[in-house]
Design an enzyme around this catalytic site. Structure first.
Site, PDB file in Angstrom:
ATOM      1  N   ASP A  67       0.809  -1.215   0.000  1.00 43.45           N
ATOM      2  CA  ASP A  67       0.000   0.000   0.000  1.00 43.45           C
ATOM      3  C   ASP A  67       0.840   1.261   0.000  1.00 43.45           C
ATOM      4  O   ASP A  67       0.392   2.324   0.438  1.00 43.45           O
ATOM      5  CB  ASP A  67      -0.917  -0.010   1.230  1.00 43.45           C
ATOM      6  CG  ASP A  67      -0.125  -0.111   2.532  1.00 43.45           C
ATOM      7  OD1 ASP A  67       0.705  -1.042   2.648  1.00 43.45           O
ATOM      8  OD2 ASP A  67      -0.317   0.726   3.433  1.00 43.45           O
ATOM      9  N   ARG A  89       4.222   1.450 -11.903  1.00 42.27           N
ATOM     10  CA  ARG A  89       3.597   1.013 -10.636  1.00 42.27           C
ATOM     11  C   ARG A  89       2.625  -0.136 -10.914  1.00 42.27           C
ATOM     12  O   ARG A  89       2.584  -1.125 -10.191  1.00 42.27           O
ATOM     13  CB  ARG A  89       2.856   2.186  -9.955  1.00 42.27           C
ATOM     14  CG  ARG A  89       3.794   3.266  -9.421  1.00 42.27           C
ATOM     15  CD  ARG A  89       3.060   4.240  -8.497  1.00 42.27           C
ATOM     16  NE  ARG A  89       2.000   4.988  -9.159  1.00 42.27           N
ATOM     17  CZ  ARG A  89       2.154   6.158  -9.782  1.00 42.27           C
ATOM     18  NH1 ARG A  89       3.355   6.718  -9.833  1.00 42.27           N
ATOM     19  NH2 ARG A  89       1.124   6.772 -10.345  1.00 42.27           N
ATOM     20  N   LYS A 179      -6.547  -0.128   6.413  1.00 39.79           N
ATOM     21  CA  LYS A 179      -5.350   0.094   7.227  1.00 39.79           C
ATOM     22  C   LYS A 179      -5.144   1.589   7.468  1.00 39.79           C
ATOM     23  O   LYS A 179      -5.361   2.395   6.564  1.00 39.79           O
ATOM     24  CB  LYS A 179      -4.130  -0.472   6.505  1.00 39.79           C
ATOM     25  CG  LYS A 179      -2.815  -0.076   7.159  1.00 39.79           C
ATOM     26  CD  LYS A 179      -1.660  -0.040   6.199  1.00 39.79           C
ATOM     27  CE  LYS A 179      -0.757   1.120   6.520  1.00 39.79           C
ATOM     28  NZ  LYS A 179       0.573   0.997   5.912  1.00 39.79           N
ATOM     29  N   GLU A 219      -2.916   0.320  13.597  1.00 44.39           N
ATOM     30  CA  GLU A 219      -1.449   0.318  13.495  1.00 44.39           C
ATOM     31  C   GLU A 219      -0.804   1.569  14.078  1.00 44.39           C
ATOM     32  O   GLU A 219      -0.585   2.546  13.369  1.00 44.39           O
ATOM     33  CB  GLU A 219      -1.036   0.175  12.011  1.00 44.39           C
ATOM     34  CG  GLU A 219       0.473   0.156  11.811  1.00 44.39           C
ATOM     35  CD  GLU A 219       0.901   0.017  10.349  1.00 44.39           C
ATOM     36  OE1 GLU A 219       0.025  -0.020   9.460  1.00 44.39           O
ATOM     37  OE2 GLU A 219       2.124  -0.027  10.097  1.00 44.39           O
ATOM     38  N   GLU A 221       2.479   2.568  14.821  1.00 41.89           N
ATOM     39  CA  GLU A 221       3.869   2.068  14.684  1.00 41.89           C
ATOM     40  C   GLU A 221       4.779   2.816  15.646  1.00 41.89           C
ATOM     41  O   GLU A 221       4.852   4.051  15.605  1.00 41.89           O
ATOM     42  CB  GLU A 221       4.374   2.241  13.240  1.00 41.89           C
ATOM     43  CG  GLU A 221       5.838   1.826  13.113  1.00 41.89           C
ATOM     44  CD  GLU A 221       6.358   1.735  11.676  1.00 41.89           C
ATOM     45  OE1 GLU A 221       5.561   1.889  10.730  1.00 41.89           O
ATOM     46  OE2 GLU A 221       7.584   1.533  11.527  1.00 41.89           O
ATOM     47  N   LYS A 261      -1.814  -4.199  14.039  1.00 41.03           N
ATOM     48  CA  LYS A 261      -0.541  -4.248  13.316  1.00 41.03           C
ATOM     49  C   LYS A 261       0.507  -3.520  14.162  1.00 41.03           C
ATOM     50  O   LYS A 261       0.804  -2.352  13.936  1.00 41.03           O
ATOM     51  CB  LYS A 261      -0.711  -3.599  11.942  1.00 41.03           C
ATOM     52  CG  LYS A 261       0.535  -3.652  11.071  1.00 41.03           C
ATOM     53  CD  LYS A 261       0.204  -3.552   9.601  1.00 41.03           C
ATOM     54  CE  LYS A 261       1.453  -3.301   8.768  1.00 41.03           C
ATOM     55  NZ  LYS A 261       1.280  -3.528   7.359  1.00 41.03           N
ATOM     56  N   SER A 303       7.098  -4.958   9.530  1.00 37.40           N
ATOM     57  CA  SER A 303       8.517  -5.331   9.610  1.00 37.40           C
ATOM     58  C   SER A 303       9.407  -4.145  10.004  1.00 37.40           C
ATOM     59  O   SER A 303      10.485  -4.354  10.564  1.00 37.40           O
ATOM     60  CB  SER A 303       9.002  -5.964   8.304  1.00 37.40           C
ATOM     61  OG  SER A 303       8.855  -5.107   7.207  1.00 37.40           O
ATOM     62  N   GLY A 304       8.994  -2.933   9.701  1.00 40.49           N
ATOM     63  CA  GLY A 304       9.623  -1.728  10.252  1.00 40.49           C
ATOM     64  C   GLY A 304      11.074  -1.459   9.877  1.00 40.49           C
ATOM     65  O   GLY A 304      11.725  -0.675  10.550  1.00 40.49           O
ATOM     66  N   GLY A 305      11.615  -2.113   8.862  1.00 37.39           N
ATOM     67  CA  GLY A 305      13.001  -1.875   8.469  1.00 37.39           C
ATOM     68  C   GLY A 305      13.942  -3.007   8.888  1.00 37.39           C
ATOM     69  O   GLY A 305      15.152  -2.952   8.642  1.00 37.39           O
ATOM     70  N   SER A 330       2.291  -8.785   8.476  1.00 37.30           N
ATOM     71  CA  SER A 330       1.696  -7.886   7.490  1.00 37.30           C
ATOM     72  C   SER A 330       2.857  -7.035   6.988  1.00 37.30           C
ATOM     73  O   SER A 330       2.959  -5.848   7.279  1.00 37.30           O
ATOM     74  CB  SER A 330       0.615  -7.013   8.135  1.00 37.30           C
ATOM     75  OG  SER A 330       0.151  -6.060   7.207  1.00 37.30           O
ATOM     76  N   TYR A 392       5.284   6.450   4.791  1.00 37.71           N
ATOM     77  CA  TYR A 392       4.623   5.467   3.978  1.00 37.71           C
ATOM     78  C   TYR A 392       3.715   6.120   3.006  1.00 37.71           C
ATOM     79  O   TYR A 392       3.353   5.969   2.026  1.00 37.71           O
ATOM     80  CB  TYR A 392       3.858   4.456   4.851  1.00 37.71           C
ATOM     81  CG  TYR A 392       4.098   3.082   4.379  1.00 37.71           C
ATOM     82  CD1 TYR A 392       3.151   2.428   3.600  1.00 37.71           C
ATOM     83  CD2 TYR A 392       5.298   2.444   4.618  1.00 37.71           C
ATOM     84  CE1 TYR A 392       3.398   1.167   3.112  1.00 37.71           C
ATOM     85  CE2 TYR A 392       5.547   1.200   4.130  1.00 37.71           C
ATOM     86  CZ  TYR A 392       4.610   0.568   3.386  1.00 37.71           C
ATOM     87  OH  TYR A 392       4.867  -0.662   2.885  1.00 37.71           O
TER      88      TYR A 392
HETATM   89  P1  13P Z   1       6.874  -2.487   6.707  1.00 34.32           P
HETATM   90  O1  13P Z   1       6.664  -3.964   6.857  1.00 34.32           O
HETATM   91  O2  13P Z   1       7.742  -2.131   5.547  1.00 34.32           O
HETATM   92  O3  13P Z   1       7.299  -1.815   7.976  1.00 34.32           O
HETATM   93  O4  13P Z   1       5.442  -1.874   6.331  1.00 34.32           O
HETATM   94  C1  13P Z   1       4.659  -1.194   7.233  1.00 34.32           C
HETATM   95  C2  13P Z   1       3.301  -0.944   6.713  1.00 34.32           C
HETATM   96  O5  13P Z   1       2.546  -0.291   7.405  1.00 34.32           O
HETATM   97  C3  13P Z   1       2.853  -1.514   5.435  1.00 34.32           C
HETATM   98  O6  13P Z   1       1.450  -1.479   5.302  1.00 34.32           O
END
Ligand code: 13P
Length: 392
Positions: A67, A89, A179, A219, A221, A261, A303-305, A330, A392
Site C-alpha cells: 500500500d 507502478r 489500514k 497500526e 507504529e 498491526k 517489519s519496520g526496516g 503484514s 509510507y
Molecule cells: P513495513 O513492513 O515495511 O514496515 O510496512 C509497514 C506498513 O505499514 C505496510 O502497510
C-alpha cells in the site's frame, strides 16, 4: 447522564454490543426526562466483519502489504532504476498480485487507492485476481502524516475527513479491510499529546471502518529510530496500546472485528546491542499479553526496516508456544525486497521475481506456524532496510 447496556444485534446474531442511553432534559424544566437510544454499529456488518477478520487470521497465512503511496512506491522503483510512472507502478503490482499460488500463504493484501481500481494488462481487475486466490482485498485509508502542532516535533495521521464516504466506495469496489498507520517516536518523548492523538485517531478510524463493512487494521507504529534499550520500547508500547484500547472501547469497537498491526518490541535501531529473536519475542509477547484482550482475532506485525530474515526469525520465535491470538505478519519491506532485486524491471525476470515472493511468503507462513529455519537463506535477505524517519 449516559448509561450503557448490552444489545443483541439481530435475531440471527450471537453478537452483543454496547448501547448508550442518554437522558435528555428538555429546555422547558417542566417536561419529563426523555431517553434516547441508538445502536452503535450497523447490525448488518457485524457477522461479516468477524468472518473477514477470521479469514485473514487463518493458520499459516498473513498479509502482503503493497500500500505504498505513489511517492513511496517511487522510491522502491528508483532502487532498481525505474521511473515513478503509473505504468511502472501497475507493472510492479501486477507482478505481485498475479503470482500463482500466492493465496496459500497470503490471506490479505493491502493496496493503495490507485491499485484497488487497477486491472492487469489483460483487463482483469486486481481485486478479482485476489479473490481467485482466496485473498481478501484491503485498502490503505489514511492520508499520511503531518507535523503535530504543540508537540515535541511529533506527527499526527490525517484522513478522517470524508473517510465514511471513501470507505463505502472502497467496499463497493471489493475492499473488505482497511489500514491506518500512525507513528509514535520514542526519542521525541513521546509526548502525552502525541500518544493521545494517535490513539484517538485510530479509534475514530476503526469506528468509521466497521460502520462501512471494513475490518480496521489498527497500526500505531512505534518507530525503530533511537538508541534506547528494549526496556524503553516496552514501556512506550505498553503506554500506547493502553491508550489505544481505552479509546477503542470509548468508540464501541467490536474487538472480534479488528486486527492489530504492532511493531515488534526491539531496542532502538541505533542501540549498541542487538537483541536475539528470543528476547524480542519475550518482550513483545509480554507487552501484548498485558494489553490485548483475547477477543482480538489477529496480531499482524509490520517489519519496520528489519531484514527479511530478521522479521521472519522474530515471528517464528513468537510462535513457539500457543498465543491467545493468531500471531502473523503484514510485511511490506520484508516481503518485497528480494522481489524487487530479482525483477529489475525486466519482463524476462517476472517469473523469478514471483518465485522469490513465494519463497518469502512461505518462510513467513512457516514462521506463523513456528516451524521456520533460516538455513539456506541468501545473504541479501539478511540485509536490514531501516531508514530514519521512514514515511509510507
Ligand atoms: P513495513 O513492513 O515495511 O514496515 O510496512 C509497514 C506498513 O505499514 C505496510 O502497510
Amino acid at each position: 447522564m449516559a448509561t450503557s447496556s448490552l444489545v443483541k444485534l439481530n435475531a440471527a446474531s450471537s453478537q452483543w454490543i454496547g448501547q448508550h442511553s442518554f437522558s435528555q432534559r428538555s429546555v422547558s424544566s417542566s417536561s419529563p426526562t426523555r431517553r434516547v437510544s441508538f445502536p452503535l454499529v450497523r447490525a448488518s456488518y457485524v457477522d461479516e466483519l468477524v468472518n473477514t477478520a477470521k479469514t485473514i487470521a487463518s493458520p499459516g497465512r498473513g498479509i502482503l502489504a503493497i500500500d505504498e503511496s505513489n511517492a513511496t512506491c517511487g522510491k522502491r522503483l528508483a532502487s532498481i532504476g525505474l521511473d515513478n510512472t503509473e505504468v511502472n507502478r501497475q507493472a510492479y503490482r501486477q507482478l505481485l498480485l498475479t503470482t500463482p499460488g500466492l493465496g496459500e500463504c497470503i490471506s490479505g493484501v493491502i493496496m493503495f487507492e490507485e491499485t484497488l481500481y487497477q486491472s492487469t494488462t489483460d483487463g482483469k481487475k486486481f481485486v478479482e485476481c485476489l479473490r481467485d486466490e482466496n485473498i481478501v482485498p484491503g485498502i490503505k485509508v489514511d492520508k499520511g502524516l503531518s507535523p503535530l502542532p504543540g508537540s515535541n516535533n511529533e506527527s499526527w495521521c490525517q484522513g478522517l475527513d470524508g473517510l465514511a464516504s471513501r470507505s463505502a466506495e472502497y467496499y463497493k469496489h471489493g475492499a473488505r479491510f482497511a489500514k491506518w498507520r500512525t507513528v509514535v517516536s520514542v526519542p521525541c518523548g513521546p509526548s502525552a499529546l502525541a500518544v493521545k492523538e494517535a490513539a484517538w485517531g485510530l479509534a475514530r478510524y476503526a469506528a468509521v471502518s466497521q460502520e462501512n463493512g471494513l475490518v480496521p487494521i489498527v497500526e500505531p507504529e512505534i518507530l525503530l529510530d533511537g538508541d534506547h534499550p528494549i526496556e524503553r520500547t516496552l514501556e512506550v508500547a505498553q503506554r500506547v496500546w493502553a491508550e489505544v484500547f481505552y479509546y477503542l472501547a470509548e468508540n464501541n469497537i467490536v474487538l472480534e472485528g479488528i486486527l492489530l498491526k504492532p511493531s515488534m518490541v526491539t531496542p532502538g535501531a541505533e542501540h549498541k546491542e542487538k537483541a536475539s529473536p528470543e528476547i524480542i519475542a519475550k518482550h513483545t509477547l509480554q507487552m501484548l499479553k498485558r494489553r490485548v484482550p483475547p477477543a482480538v482475532p489477529g496480531i499482524m506485525f509490520l517489519s519496520g526496516g528489519q531484514s527479511e530474515v530478521e522479521a521472519t526469525l522474530n515471528l517464528n520465535a513468537m510462535n513457539q508456544s500457543p498465543n491467545p491470538w493468531h500471531v502473523s505478519f503484514s510485511y511490506a519491506r520484508a516481503l518485497q525486497n528480494s522481489v524487487l532485486k530479482a525483477w529489475q524491471g525486466r519482463p524476462e525476470n517476472i517469473e523469478a521475481a514471483q518465485k522469490s515472493l513465494l519463497v518469502r511468503a512461505k518462510a513467513n507462513s512457516l514462521a506463523q506456524l513456528g516451524r521456520y529455519s533460516a538455513q539456506g537463506e541468501n545473504e541479501d535477505a539478511k540485509k536490514g532496510m531501516f531508514v530514519k524517519g521512514y514515511t509510507y
